[in-house]
Design a protein around this motif. Structure first.
Motif, PDB file in Angstrom:
ATOM      1  N   LEU A 186      41.781  34.475  36.253  1.00 20.66           N
ATOM      2  CA  LEU A 186      43.150  34.049  36.531  1.00 20.66           C
ATOM      3  C   LEU A 186      43.851  33.460  35.306  1.00 20.66           C
ATOM      4  CD1 LEU A 186      42.717  32.564  40.111  1.00 20.66           C
ATOM      5  CD2 LEU A 186      44.238  34.443  39.461  1.00 20.66           C
ATOM      6  N   THR A 187      43.105  33.180  34.253  1.00 19.59           N
ATOM      7  CA  THR A 187      43.749  32.711  33.022  1.00 19.59           C
ATOM      8  C   THR A 187      44.239  33.875  32.160  1.00 19.59           C
ATOM      9  OG1 THR A 187      41.712  32.657  31.698  1.00 19.59           O
ATOM     10  CG2 THR A 187      42.243  30.684  32.985  1.00 19.59           C
ATOM     11  N   MET A 188      43.888  35.108  32.534  1.00 18.23           N
ATOM     12  CA  MET A 188      44.328  36.279  31.783  1.00 18.23           C
ATOM     13  C   MET A 188      45.817  36.536  32.050  1.00 18.23           C
ATOM     14  SD  MET A 188      41.623  37.391  30.138  1.00 18.23           S
ATOM     15  CE  MET A 188      41.243  35.654  29.914  1.00 18.23           C
ATOM     16  N   PRO A 189      46.508  37.196  31.116  1.00 20.78           N
ATOM     17  CA  PRO A 189      47.947  37.429  31.295  1.00 20.78           C
ATOM     18  C   PRO A 189      48.244  38.491  32.348  1.00 20.78           C
ATOM     19  CG  PRO A 189      47.171  38.462  29.269  1.00 20.78           C
ATOM     20  CD  PRO A 189      46.023  37.649  29.793  1.00 20.78           C
ATOM     21  N   GLU A 198      49.950  42.570  39.296  1.00 20.69           N
ATOM     22  CA  GLU A 198      50.227  41.281  39.931  1.00 20.69           C
ATOM     23  C   GLU A 198      49.556  41.188  41.303  1.00 20.69           C
ATOM     24  OE1 GLU A 198      54.345  39.371  38.685  1.00 20.69           O
ATOM     25  OE2 GLU A 198      54.610  41.466  39.312  1.00 20.69           O
ATOM     26  N   GLY A 199      49.335  42.345  41.918  1.00 17.82           N
ATOM     27  CA  GLY A 199      48.602  42.359  43.175  1.00 17.82           C
ATOM     28  C   GLY A 199      47.162  41.912  42.995  1.00 17.82           C
ATOM     29  N   VAL A 200      46.577  42.232  41.827  1.00 21.35           N
ATOM     30  CA  VAL A 200      45.220  41.776  41.523  1.00 21.35           C
ATOM     31  C   VAL A 200      45.205  40.250  41.454  1.00 21.35           C
ATOM     32  CG1 VAL A 200      43.342  41.862  39.852  1.00 21.35           C
ATOM     33  CG2 VAL A 200      44.729  43.901  40.268  1.00 21.35           C
ATOM     34  N   ARG A 201      46.211  39.676  40.812  1.00 26.23           N
ATOM     35  CA  ARG A 201      46.287  38.223  40.722  1.00 26.23           C
ATOM     36  C   ARG A 201      46.390  37.595  42.108  1.00 26.23           C
ATOM     37  NH1 ARG A 201      51.066  35.653  37.259  1.00 26.23           N
ATOM     38  NH2 ARG A 201      52.263  36.673  38.919  1.00 26.23           N
ATOM     39  N   THR A 202      47.174  38.217  42.992  1.00 31.72           N
ATOM     40  CA  THR A 202      47.294  37.698  44.353  1.00 31.72           C
ATOM     41  C   THR A 202      45.933  37.681  45.045  1.00 31.72           C
ATOM     42  OG1 THR A 202      49.566  38.543  44.531  1.00 31.72           O
ATOM     43  CG2 THR A 202      48.410  38.053  46.593  1.00 31.72           C
ATOM     44  N   ALA A 203      45.174  38.767  44.893  1.00 34.07           N
ATOM     45  CA  ALA A 203      43.851  38.835  45.516  1.00 34.07           C
ATOM     46  C   ALA A 203      42.903  37.806  44.911  1.00 34.07           C
ATOM     47  CB  ALA A 203      43.277  40.240  45.366  1.00 34.07           C
ATOM     48  N   LEU A 204      42.963  37.622  43.583  1.00 33.77           N
ATOM     49  CA  LEU A 204      42.087  36.655  42.919  1.00 33.77           C
ATOM     50  C   LEU A 204      42.449  35.220  43.313  1.00 33.77           C
ATOM     51  CD1 LEU A 204      41.873  38.234  39.353  1.00 33.77           C
ATOM     52  CD2 LEU A 204      40.056  38.174  41.080  1.00 33.77           C
ATOM     53  N   ARG A 205      43.742  34.930  43.464  1.00 34.64           N
ATOM     54  CA  ARG A 205      44.146  33.597  43.898  1.00 34.64           C
ATOM     55  C   ARG A 205      43.643  33.321  45.317  1.00 34.64           C
ATOM     56  NH1 ARG A 205      50.436  33.380  41.731  1.00 34.64           N
ATOM     57  NH2 ARG A 205      50.010  32.382  39.713  1.00 34.64           N
TER      58      ARG A 205
END
Length: 348
Positions: free
Chosen positions: A307-310, A318-325
């Motif tokens: 999650l610290t990656m850009p 951005e969907g990947v970030r949502t899943a990781l969050r």
């Protein structure tokens, strides 16, 4: 006679006996690329990777397609929720029954007549120009008299071997690629060929070779990607000490803008360590997202580190970030200051 042996004989299509009743209208995947024109209809047996890719492609080229499965499986998908979502999506384009009851296959003057029962148990008969057998592949080791090599075999007559050295027992025999029937993918076969060749050359100094994180991609639309451990493997390793993060691409910004807003992504993480363990996806840009996740997994990153990656805006990633969050919350890992700083921007 040879002091060292590498078996790399590849594989061939495995065709169940009853499909051979289609006679001259029975084809395998290689045959399709020899066609000079397209038939009006094709029955596809086997909703695996090859069947899904070719079946959908033929359908989109205007061929009437019906796909038959037996075991309920769909490509490499293991999670029921994602499999059901994908099955519903494919059925919007062509009929696909993963648990079809095929009563008979018969070559007629008009083509191939197939009698089958669907989910509602009603019996149907349809005739197709061709029958495509996409029912898996079989390693080319059955005619090599391997039983004379004094090495252990599995129940199907294939040599048992070490995953990291490709050595059969403690013998001077090594096996690589589709011939070992473990992971029939080109990038895996290339790695295995290098490992087996090196070990055969230096035998008896046999060494473990680099085996990369499992990565599978199916080039359908939407695409399918599998990374690392399956959910069952995660459960076996963690004994329930894991969590699953998810995102639907139906409401994901970039996916909606480009009209590709179908799909699900599930990501897995280990409680306590926070390690990212694997993922399964049916959705847009899965070939690229699968690579990003595989790289993170091979670097043994935690979910918090990922999650610290850009993440640029607006992109599908951005969907990947949502899943990781979502996964981070379920792992009971607190907010990451660096992530929040990056979200706010300079001075935020």
């Amino acid at each position: 006679e040879a002091a060292r042996v590498v078996i790399a004989t590849g594989s061939r299509p495995n065709i169940p006996g009853f499909l051979k009743d289609a006679k001259d209208r029975l084809v395998v995947n290689d045959d399709i690329f020899e066609w000079d024109d397209l038939p009006g209809s094709v029955a596809v047996f086997g909703p695996g990777i090859i069947g899904l890719e070719l079946g959908q492609a033929l359908s989109r080229l205007g061929v009437r397609v019906r796909m038959f499965g037996v075991s309920g499986s769909l490509g490499p998908l293991q999670e029921e929720a994602i499999r059901n979502y994908a099955l519903k999506t494919f059925n919007e384009e062509f009929p696909l029954d993963t648990r079809a009851k095929v009563r008979s296959v018969e070559r007629t003057d008009d083509g191939v007549r197939i009698r089958f029962s669907g989910a509602d148990r009603s019996e149907t008969t349809e005739t197709f120009d061709y029958l495509l057998a996409a029912t898996g592949r079989r390693p080319n080791v059955d005619s090599m008299d391997i039983q004379n090599a004094d090495i252990a075999e599995d129940d199907h007559g294939s040599p048992l071997f070490d995953h990291y050295t490709l050595q059969c027992g403690d013998s001077h025999i090594f096996i690589a690629g589709d011939a070992n029937n473990e992971v029939p993918l080109l990038h895996e076969a290339a790695d295995e060929g290098r490992i087996a060749g090196d070990n055969a050359a230096r035998y008896p100094d046999v060494r473990a070779g680099l085996r990369r994180v499992p990565l599978g991609i199916v080039f359908t639309d939407p695409q399918i990607a599998t990374v690392g451990m399956t959910l069952n493997e995660v459960d076996e390793r963690c004994k329930g000490g894991y969590a699953v993060g998810e995102v639907s691409f139906e409401g994901q910004g970039r996916s909606r803008v480009i009209g590709a807003n179908k799909g699900l992504l599930h990501v897995y993480g280990e409680r306590g360590s926070g390690l990212f363990l694997g993922a399964e996806m049916f959705g847009p840009a899965a070939e690229h997202i699968g690579h990003l996740l595989a790289w993170a997994l091979q670097k043994r990153m935690t979910v918090s580190e990922m999650l610290t990656m850009p993440f640029y805006h607006p992109v599908i990633e951005e969907g990947v970030r949502t899943a990781l969050r979502d996964l981070n919350r379920k792992l009971d890992i607190g907010p990451q200051p660096i992530e929040h700083c990056l979200d706010c921007g300079p001075g935020g």
